[in-house]
Design a protein around this motif. Sequence first.
Motif, PDB file in Angstrom:
ATOM      1  N   LEU A 179      38.129 -15.315  77.728  1.00 30.46           N
ATOM      2  CA  LEU A 179      37.793 -14.511  76.553  1.00 30.46           C
ATOM      3  C   LEU A 179      38.239 -15.215  75.270  1.00 30.46           C
TER       4      LEU A 179
ATOM      5  N   TRP B  87      29.720 -12.207  78.563  1.00 28.75           N
ATOM      6  CA  TRP B  87      30.057 -10.955  77.875  1.00 28.75           C
ATOM      7  C   TRP B  87      28.834 -10.344  77.195  1.00 28.75           C
TER       8      TRP B  87
ATOM      9  N   THR C  37      36.769  -9.852  71.898  1.00 29.50           N
ATOM     10  CA  THR C  37      35.343  -9.624  72.112  1.00 29.50           C
ATOM     11  C   THR C  37      34.676  -9.132  70.832  1.00 29.50           C
TER      12      THR C  37
END
Length: 194
Positions: A78, A106, A31
């Motif tokens: 992700l 996200w 992330t």
Amino acid sequence: ETMNRTANDGFIAEAIVVAPENTAARIDEYTPTNTTQYGGGKGADYLRFLVEELKPAVDGEYRTLPSRERTVVIGSSLGGLISVYAGVQKPDVFGNIGAMSPSTWWDNRWILGSVAGLRASPLRPLKVYVDSGNAGTSMDDVTNTAALAQAWRDRGYADDATLLYVVQNGASHSETFWAQRLPVALRFLLGPGR
């Protein structure tokens, strides 16, 4: 298995696959930003590892075609998010991006703004593959993934030429469906075999 099967039958070009194993810190590593709810935000460190350590080691050990034109970064969930981030931040290294069921949600869809920022950049990824399903409890984030595909179009990417956007009807957020879509993604990003 998918790579071997599709490369052997000529559906995609042969390629060297390097798949770093994820760890318990995958949310942090995959992330680009930190959130109050989930944490994260070490994507820049992970990208630095890929670019400064892993890729040079692979290029030094194997007979690669190291140019950006022949280098693909692809991931799911992700991993799809960090792949888009890698292509936006390092298009000189990763010329081709694959985002399978990316976690576009996200940090309030932060990645959409990152793609929008490409307008000012003279160097951009060459090809982008984005996909999702449209089933399961999350509907595989199909609405946000459609917005991601549109963000690439807004930057001048053309469907079926520099952008391939796929929605697999009835597919949920799962490795089973990612494996089914992988050959199409790789053929678009790598080209057909001989």
